[in-house]
Scaffold this motif. Structure first.
Motif, mmCIF file in Angstrom:
data_model
loop_
_atom_site.group_PDB
_atom_site.id
_atom_site.type_symbol
_atom_site.label_atom_id
_atom_site.label_comp_id
_atom_site.label_asym_id
_atom_site.label_seq_id
_atom_site.Cartn_x
_atom_site.Cartn_y
_atom_site.Cartn_z
ATOM 1 N N SER A 124 0.937 -0.420 10.737
ATOM 2 C CA SER A 124 -0.014 -0.681 12.098
ATOM 3 C C SER A 124 -0.902 -1.764 11.626
ATOM 4 C CB SER A 124 -1.116 0.638 11.968
ATOM 5 O OG SER A 124 -0.327 1.902 12.195
ATOM 6 N N VAL A 125 -1.408 -2.190 10.414
ATOM 7 C CA VAL A 125 -2.285 -3.215 10.149
ATOM 8 C C VAL A 125 -1.210 -4.493 10.555
ATOM 9 C CG1 VAL A 125 -3.579 -4.473 8.474
ATOM 10 C CG2 VAL A 125 -3.827 -2.023 8.801
ATOM 11 N N GLY A 126 -0.039 -4.463 9.975
ATOM 12 C CA GLY A 126 1.044 -5.589 10.053
ATOM 13 C C GLY A 126 1.029 -6.055 11.463
ATOM 14 N N THR A 158 -8.993 1.411 4.007
ATOM 15 C CA THR A 158 -8.811 1.743 5.493
ATOM 16 C C THR A 158 -9.162 2.928 5.993
ATOM 17 O OG1 THR A 158 -6.600 2.756 4.978
ATOM 18 C CG2 THR A 158 -6.448 0.495 5.241
ATOM 19 N N ASP A 159 -9.838 3.762 4.929
ATOM 20 C CA ASP A 159 -10.362 5.165 5.560
ATOM 21 C C ASP A 159 -11.860 4.861 6.512
ATOM 22 O OD1 ASP A 159 -9.373 7.236 3.254
ATOM 23 O OD2 ASP A 159 -9.816 5.545 2.106
ATOM 24 N N GLY A 160 -11.254 5.530 7.634
ATOM 25 C CA GLY A 160 -12.378 5.361 8.628
ATOM 26 C C GLY A 160 -12.726 4.309 9.378
ATOM 27 N N THR A 163 -5.762 0.280 0.858
ATOM 28 C CA THR A 163 -5.928 1.586 0.327
ATOM 29 C C THR A 163 -6.655 2.586 1.145
ATOM 30 O OG1 THR A 163 -8.502 1.070 -0.236
ATOM 31 C CG2 THR A 163 -6.527 0.359 -1.966
ATOM 32 N N ALA A 164 -6.393 3.893 0.766
ATOM 33 C CA ALA A 164 -6.722 4.971 1.443
ATOM 34 C C ALA A 164 -6.873 6.227 0.595
ATOM 35 C CB ALA A 164 -5.874 5.301 2.742
ATOM 36 N N SER A 165 -7.700 6.984 0.952
ATOM 37 C CA SER A 165 -7.878 8.184 0.121
ATOM 38 C C SER A 165 -6.759 9.218 0.280
ATOM 39 C CB SER A 165 -9.174 9.038 0.408
ATOM 40 O OG SER A 165 -9.140 9.688 1.595
ATOM 41 N N ASP A 166 -6.567 10.260 -0.790
ATOM 42 C CA ASP A 166 -5.725 11.431 -0.451
ATOM 43 C C ASP A 166 -5.802 12.028 0.701
ATOM 44 O OD1 ASP A 166 -4.503 10.680 -2.970
ATOM 45 O OD2 ASP A 166 -5.463 12.231 -4.144
ATOM 46 N N ALA A 167 -7.011 12.275 1.274
ATOM 47 C CA ALA A 167 -7.232 13.108 2.359
ATOM 48 C C ALA A 167 -6.607 12.207 3.429
ATOM 49 C CB ALA A 167 -8.646 13.272 2.307
ATOM 50 N N THR A 168 -7.220 10.876 3.670
ATOM 51 C CA THR A 168 -6.704 10.124 4.842
ATOM 52 C C THR A 168 -5.357 10.098 4.858
ATOM 53 O OG1 THR A 168 -8.895 8.966 4.853
ATOM 54 C CG2 THR A 168 -6.861 8.027 5.670
ATOM 55 N N GLY A 194 0.742 -1.099 -0.106
ATOM 56 C CA GLY A 194 -0.118 0.021 0.095
ATOM 57 C C GLY A 194 0.771 1.352 0.133
ATOM 58 N N ARG A 195 0.269 2.229 -0.413
ATOM 59 C CA ARG A 195 0.963 3.590 -0.642
ATOM 60 C C ARG A 195 1.308 4.014 0.974
ATOM 61 N NH1 ARG A 195 -3.801 7.918 -2.096
ATOM 62 N NH2 ARG A 195 -2.088 9.439 -1.920
ATOM 63 N N SER A 196 2.329 4.847 1.141
ATOM 64 C CA SER A 196 2.575 5.582 2.374
ATOM 65 C C SER A 196 1.263 6.090 2.983
ATOM 66 C CB SER A 196 3.676 6.541 2.091
ATOM 67 O OG SER A 196 4.829 6.155 1.604
ATOM 68 N N GLY A 197 1.094 5.769 4.292
ATOM 69 C CA GLY A 197 0.044 6.415 4.801
ATOM 70 C C GLY A 197 -1.488 5.561 4.670
ATOM 71 N N ALA A 198 -1.055 4.358 4.165
ATOM 72 C CA ALA A 198 -2.280 3.540 3.943
ATOM 73 C C ALA A 198 -2.376 2.534 5.440
ATOM 74 C CB ALA A 198 -2.039 2.476 2.814
#
Length: 175
Positions: free
Chosen positions: A19-21, A157-159, A111-116, A11-15
Motif C-alpha cells: 500500500s505504501v509503495g 504505520t499503526d493508526g 513497522t506495525a504492532s502485532d494487533a495492527t 517490513g513484516r507481512s501486514g506492515a
C-alpha cells in the motif's frame, strides 16, 4: 550515466509495504519525479523452486535485472522496491547485479504492532494461510528489527493513513 537510486521498503507481512509503495509511486508521479515500482514478491513467485535455487534468489535476480534493463533503457534512474527482507544489509548483492555499481540506497523499515498486523492480515487473507502468515510475520519483525542495514529509517504505520506514511517515506529519499 547517472547512478541509480533505490528506495527499499521492507517490513513484516501486514506492515503496509504494498500500500505504501503504491502511494509513494502516486506521490512521486504527482510531483513529476521519474521512477519505477517493483513488488519484490512477484519476482520469485514460482513453484517448485528452480533446481539449484531453493531460496529463489537466482530467479529473483534474473527477473530484477530484466525489468531494470527495460526501465533504464527508457531513462529511469529511480526504483521503489518492496519486499519483506529488502532492508536487510545482505540483500544488496541482488541490486548490484541488476542495476550495476554506485547505487544510492534509502532503506525504510515499516513497522506495525502485532494487533495492527493481525487486523490487516485478517482483512486480506481469505484462504488457509492466515495462521502461517501471522507466525511468519512475527518472526520477520524480530529479524528485521535486529538486522536492518545501518541507517535504516523506521516508520511506524499503526493508526496512520497510507498517505501520511508515504509522505514520510518520500521525505526520507530526498527525491
Amino acid at each position: 550515466m547517472q547512478r541509480a537510486e533505490v528506495l527499499l521498503i521492507g517490513g513484516r507481512s501486514g506492515a503496509g509495504k504494498s500500500s505504501v509503495g503504491y502511494e509513494v509511486s502516486a506521490l512521486l508521479r504527482a510531483a513529476s519525479v521519474g521512477h519505477a515500482y517493483i513488488e519484490g514478491d512477484v519476482l520469485d513467485h514460482i513453484h517448485p523452486a528452480p533446481a539449484g535455487d531453493p531460496d529463489r534468489s537466482g530467479i529473483t535476480g534474473r527477473n530484477l535485472k530484466a525489468l531494470w534493463a527495460n526501465y533504464s533503457e527508457l531513462g529511469c534512474r529511480r526504483l521503489i522496491y518492496t519486499n519483506t527482507a529488502a532492508v536487510l544489509g545482505g540483500e544488496q548483492w541482488l541490486f548490484h547485479g541488476a542495476l550495476g555499481p554506485g547505487i544510492r540506497y534509502v532503506h525504510v523499515l515499516l513497522t506495525a504492532s502485532d494487533a495492527t498486523v493481525e487486523a490487516r492480515l485478517r482483512g486480506r487473507e481469505r484462504g488457509s494461510e492466515l495462521a502461517e502468515q501471522l507466525r511468519r510475520s512475527a518472526l520477520a519483525a524480530r529479524r528485521l528489527d535486529e538486522h536492518a542495514a545501518p541507517g535504516t529509517v523506521r516508520v511506524a504505520t499503526d493508526g496512520r493513513s497510507v498517505t501520511e506514511v508515504a509522505r514520510e517515506v518520500v521525505a526520507a529519499t530526498g527525491w
